[in-house]
Design a protein around this motif. Structure first.
Motif, PDB file in Angstrom:
ATOM      1  N   PHE A  42       5.385  -1.064  -1.950  1.00 34.25           N
ATOM      2  CA  PHE A  42       5.043   0.226  -1.344  1.00 34.25           C
ATOM      3  C   PHE A  42       4.532   0.015   0.074  1.00 34.25           C
ATOM      4  N   PHE A  43       3.630  -0.936   0.255  1.00 35.91           N
ATOM      5  CA  PHE A  43       3.095  -1.197   1.592  1.00 35.91           C
ATOM      6  C   PHE A  43       4.164  -1.780   2.504  1.00 35.91           C
ATOM      7  N   ILE A  44       5.037  -2.616   1.957  1.00 35.04           N
ATOM      8  CA  ILE A  44       6.130  -3.189   2.756  1.00 35.04           C
ATOM      9  C   ILE A  44       7.025  -2.077   3.295  1.00 35.04           C
ATOM     10  N   SER A  45       7.285  -1.043   2.483  1.00 37.88           N
ATOM     11  CA  SER A  45       8.155   0.056   2.935  1.00 37.88           C
ATOM     12  C   SER A  45       7.548   0.807   4.119  1.00 37.88           C
ATOM     13  N   TRP A  46       6.230   0.681   4.284  1.00 43.76           N
ATOM     14  CA  TRP A  46       5.550   1.297   5.427  1.00 43.76           C
ATOM     15  C   TRP A  46       5.289   0.272   6.538  1.00 43.76           C
ATOM     16  N   ASP A  47       5.957  -0.879   6.452  1.00 47.99           N
ATOM     17  CA  ASP A  47       5.801  -1.954   7.443  1.00 47.99           C
ATOM     18  C   ASP A  47       4.386  -2.509   7.502  1.00 47.99           C
ATOM     19  N   LEU A  48       3.711  -2.528   6.354  1.00 43.33           N
ATOM     20  CA  LEU A  48       2.401  -3.172   6.253  1.00 43.33           C
ATOM     21  C   LEU A  48       2.564  -4.389   5.344  1.00 43.33           C
ATOM     22  N   ALA A  49       2.496  -5.578   5.941  1.00 41.99           N
ATOM     23  CA  ALA A  49       2.757  -6.799   5.187  1.00 41.99           C
ATOM     24  C   ALA A  49       1.478  -7.326   4.560  1.00 41.99           C
ATOM     25  N   GLY A  50       1.567  -7.668   3.292  1.00 42.61           N
ATOM     26  CA  GLY A  50       0.427  -8.230   2.578  1.00 42.61           C
ATOM     27  C   GLY A  50       0.494  -7.875   1.111  1.00 42.61           C
ATOM     28  N   LYS A  51      -0.107  -8.706   0.272  1.00 39.58           N
ATOM     29  CA  LYS A  51      -0.054  -8.479  -1.169  1.00 39.58           C
ATOM     30  C   LYS A  51      -1.181  -7.564  -1.614  1.00 39.58           C
ATOM     31  N   TYR A  52      -0.834  -6.622  -2.475  1.00 40.03           N
ATOM     32  CA  TYR A  52      -1.845  -5.765  -3.096  1.00 40.03           C
ATOM     33  C   TYR A  52      -2.552  -6.567  -4.194  1.00 40.03           C
ATOM     34  N   PRO A  53      -3.882  -6.486  -4.359  1.00 42.99           N
ATOM     35  CA  PRO A  53      -4.821  -5.616  -3.619  1.00 42.99           C
ATOM     36  C   PRO A  53      -5.431  -6.252  -2.363  1.00 42.99           C
ATOM     37  N   ARG A  54      -5.068  -7.524  -2.082  1.00 47.63           N
ATOM     38  CA  ARG A  54      -5.700  -8.206  -0.935  1.00 47.63           C
ATOM     39  C   ARG A  54      -5.467  -7.477   0.374  1.00 47.63           C
ATOM     40  N   ILE A  55      -4.322  -6.791   0.477  1.00 48.66           N
ATOM     41  CA  ILE A  55      -3.982  -6.106   1.733  1.00 48.66           C
ATOM     42  C   ILE A  55      -5.049  -5.070   2.111  1.00 48.66           C
ATOM     43  N   GLU A  81      -7.903  -8.345   7.455  1.00 43.38           N
ATOM     44  CA  GLU A  81      -8.577  -8.134   8.738  1.00 43.38           C
ATOM     45  C   GLU A  81      -7.743  -7.303   9.704  1.00 43.38           C
ATOM     46  N   VAL A  82      -6.423  -7.483   9.648  1.00 42.92           N
ATOM     47  CA  VAL A  82      -5.545  -6.806  10.608  1.00 42.92           C
ATOM     48  C   VAL A  82      -5.129  -5.421  10.120  1.00 42.92           C
ATOM     49  N   VAL A  83      -4.590  -5.344   8.911  1.00 48.12           N
ATOM     50  CA  VAL A  83      -4.008  -4.075   8.442  1.00 48.12           C
ATOM     51  C   VAL A  83      -4.810  -3.412   7.331  1.00 48.12           C
ATOM     52  N   GLY A  84      -5.949  -4.015   6.957  1.00 52.06           N
ATOM     53  CA  GLY A  84      -6.715  -3.513   5.820  1.00 52.06           C
ATOM     54  C   GLY A  84      -7.108  -2.055   5.938  1.00 52.06           C
ATOM     55  N   GLU A  85      -7.578  -1.646   7.137  1.00 55.32           N
ATOM     56  CA  GLU A  85      -8.032  -0.261   7.314  1.00 55.32           C
ATOM     57  C   GLU A  85      -6.876   0.723   7.155  1.00 55.32           C
ATOM     58  N   ALA A  86      -5.734   0.404   7.793  1.00 48.36           N
ATOM     59  CA  ALA A  86      -4.552   1.274   7.692  1.00 48.36           C
ATOM     60  C   ALA A  86      -4.027   1.294   6.260  1.00 48.36           C
ATOM     61  N   ALA A  87      -4.017   0.131   5.603  1.00 51.38           N
ATOM     62  CA  ALA A  87      -3.511   0.043   4.234  1.00 51.38           C
ATOM     63  C   ALA A  87      -4.391   0.854   3.279  1.00 51.38           C
ATOM     64  N   THR A  88      -5.706   0.787   3.468  1.00 50.58           N
ATOM     65  CA  THR A  88      -6.625   1.534   2.605  1.00 50.58           C
ATOM     66  C   THR A  88      -6.439   3.037   2.765  1.00 50.58           C
ATOM     67  N   ALA A  89      -6.303   3.494   4.022  1.00 51.46           N
ATOM     68  CA  ALA A  89      -6.082   4.925   4.271  1.00 51.46           C
ATOM     69  C   ALA A  89      -4.762   5.380   3.641  1.00 51.46           C
ATOM     70  N   LEU A  90      -3.721   4.568   3.796  1.00 50.16           N
ATOM     71  CA  LEU A  90      -2.413   4.889   3.215  1.00 50.16           C
ATOM     72  C   LEU A  90      -2.505   4.944   1.690  1.00 50.16           C
ATOM     73  N   PHE A  91      -3.215   3.990   1.103  1.00 49.36           N
ATOM     74  CA  PHE A  91      -3.353   3.914  -0.350  1.00 49.36           C
ATOM     75  C   PHE A  91      -4.080   5.135  -0.901  1.00 49.36           C
ATOM     76  N   GLU A  92      -5.122   5.568  -0.200  1.00 53.16           N
ATOM     77  CA  GLU A  92      -5.857   6.763  -0.633  1.00 53.16           C
ATOM     78  C   GLU A  92      -4.945   7.988  -0.592  1.00 53.16           C
ATOM     79  N   ASP A  93      -4.165   8.121   0.474  1.00 56.02           N
ATOM     80  CA  ASP A  93      -3.214   9.241   0.573  1.00 56.02           C
ATOM     81  C   ASP A  93      -2.172   9.161  -0.541  1.00 56.02           C
ATOM     82  N   ALA A  94      -1.724   7.936  -0.828  1.00 56.71           N
ATOM     83  CA  ALA A  94      -0.710   7.745  -1.874  1.00 56.71           C
ATOM     84  C   ALA A  94      -1.250   8.170  -3.234  1.00 56.71           C
ATOM     85  N   LYS A  95      -2.483   7.828  -3.532  1.00 64.02           N
ATOM     86  CA  LYS A  95      -3.071   8.194  -4.825  1.00 64.02           C
ATOM     87  C   LYS A  95      -3.209   9.704  -4.968  1.00 64.02           C
TER      88      LYS A  95
END
Length: 447
Positions: free
Chosen positions: A200-213, A217-231
């Protein structure tokens, strides 16, 4: 998205990113033939043509578009992107067909603006194009040298190195039914527990394994915001019953014939279909066999009645309409979100159903207690390879799968002329239950 392909999440993200940076986008949608792409490019006086695709037949269609651009004397840059595309394919197959302007492989949506900016800048374009062309020449030379050095086993020798099992002591587990069954309105609350979030994160061009993503340090904030919206969106889709999941699956008596084929039988013992598989021809120095999926089914001359299964799952029933409603409302973000979540639910449905097959419907591992992390790591017994993927790369075998399972269209999924599934949030494949069945990559084969 090129002719025969229905996938558009990546394309839509690129369109949004470019649009946010001041570019006017003419989005032709999915399954667009070359003639229409080029006709609209002329009519709209486009500055760049961008092609997207996910399934491997799309690669050939992109070559065709490039060839047509040359034949019709276009002088526009061509941007290439999508999950199956690569710099190597662009350099070896596409760029040689179009010499009037640049052909640029774009690795992901985040780079699209930088590429487009350079292509449309009189000052920046010459150096950028020249650098890319030199890179592509190197790639072609490397590929040619590698191909020249790569030796493969002859087909006869690959068969001689096939996997062998003692079929005299093998007792296949008989499925609880043969033929096909439909599961409609599968509980999305159950499927949500089987979601693999990393793609799911890869499809949004955010590289990293869930839940570590989420803490990266680099994409964590964007990934967390995206994940909250996804839920939030996932909850809405489920609670308001905006999309539905359905599966068709089945089992048939089967035997391996002529080494690489599998003959599938009806209840009367007469052949229903023949499944064609490919065998690895790589030279192996570790003593491992040269696999074909047919190896995992008892040969006809063994006297053992074996079985194979197949499935089609979708969570895309209604998804296109919901996504379009958001898009028509100017909400591209949630339009893409709906499609991305439907994709994840379709994969989750395949994961859930395979577990049900192992524990109940085929029942060859009734005591399985794997959690979702173990399922994602493929620690289960048996395999579910999908046509178009490394173990069975030939997409055309989907035709046979759909003939066996979906003769009345009960799956709600159809195939395009290039064997892409529509709706795009769909998964299909085969079931093999042999205890030593494993995933592998066929790799390159000789004629």
């Amino acid at each position: 998205t090129v002719k025969g392909d229905v996938h558009d999440i990546g394309k839509n993200i690129v369109g949004v990113v470019l649009g946010c940076n001041g570019y006017d986008i003419v989005d032709l949608g999915v399954m667009v033939p070359a003639e229409k792409i080029l006709q609209v490019a002329k009519e709209q006086k486009c500055d760049i043509i961008g092609l997207s695709g996910l399934i491997t037949p799309s690669l050939d269609e992109m070559v065709h578009v490039a060839r047509e651009m040359q034949r019709q004397d276009f002088h526009l840059p061509l941007m290439i992107g999508g999950a199956t595309t690569s710099k190597a394919h662009t350099a070896v197959k596409i760029e040689p067909k179009y010499s009037n302007d640049a052909v640029i492989y774009v690795t992901d949506a985040s780079r699209a603006v930088g590429v487009a900016t350079q292509l449309l800048s009189k000052e920046l374009k010459p150096a950028f194009v020249e650098k890319t062309r030199l890179e592509y020449i190197e790639v072609r030379e490397r590929t040619a040298n590698r191909s020249a050095r790569t030796e493969r086993l002859s087909y006869a020798n690959a068969i001689a190195a096939k996997a062998t099992f003692d079929w005299s002591t093998y007792h296949p587990v008989q499925p609880t039914f043969t033929g096909a069954k439909v599961l409609d309105d599968i509980d999305l609350n159950v499927l949500a527990e089987y979601i693999d979030w990393t793609p799911f994160f890869i499809s949004w061009d955010l590289a990293g394994k869930y839940p570590r993503i989420l803490t990266d340090e680099v994409v964590g904030e964007a990934a967390t915001a995206l994940f909250e919206d996804a839920k939030v969106m996932l909850r809405k889709l489920i609670d308001e019953k905006l999309i539905r999941a359905r599966a068709v699956f089945g089992f048939w008596p089967a035997n391996q014939v002529e080494h690489d084929d599998i003959e599938v039988y009806g209840d009367d013992g007469q052949p229903l279909a023949r499944l064609h598989h490919l065998r690895q021809q790589t030279i192996k120095t570790d003593g491992k066999p040269n696999f074909s999926l047919a190896d995992f089914v008892a040969p006809k001359d063994s006297g053992v009645t074996d079985y194979v299964g197949g499935f089609i799952t979708t969570a895309g029933i209604g998804a296109e309409e919901v996504a379009k409603a958001y898009q028509d409302n100017g909400d591209d973000y949630n339009s893409i979100m709906v499609k991305a979540l439907a994709d994840r639910l379709a994969e989750a449905c395949a994961e859930w159903l395979h577990q049900q097959v192992r524990k109940e419907h085929w029942g060859y591992d009734p005591e399985e207690t794997l959690d979702n992390e173990a399922l994602i790591k493929e620690q289960y017994k048996g395999i579910r390879p999908a046509p178009g993927y490394p173990a069975c790369p030939d997409h055309t075998e989907k035709g046979t799968l759909f003939d066996l399972l979906d003769d009345n269209g009960q799956s709600g999924v159809t195939l395009t002329e290039h064997y892409a599934m529509f709706p795009a949030a769909a998964v299909s494949g085969w079931y093999f239950a042999h205890p030593q069945a494993q995933y592998f990559a066929v790799g390159k084969v000789d004629r």
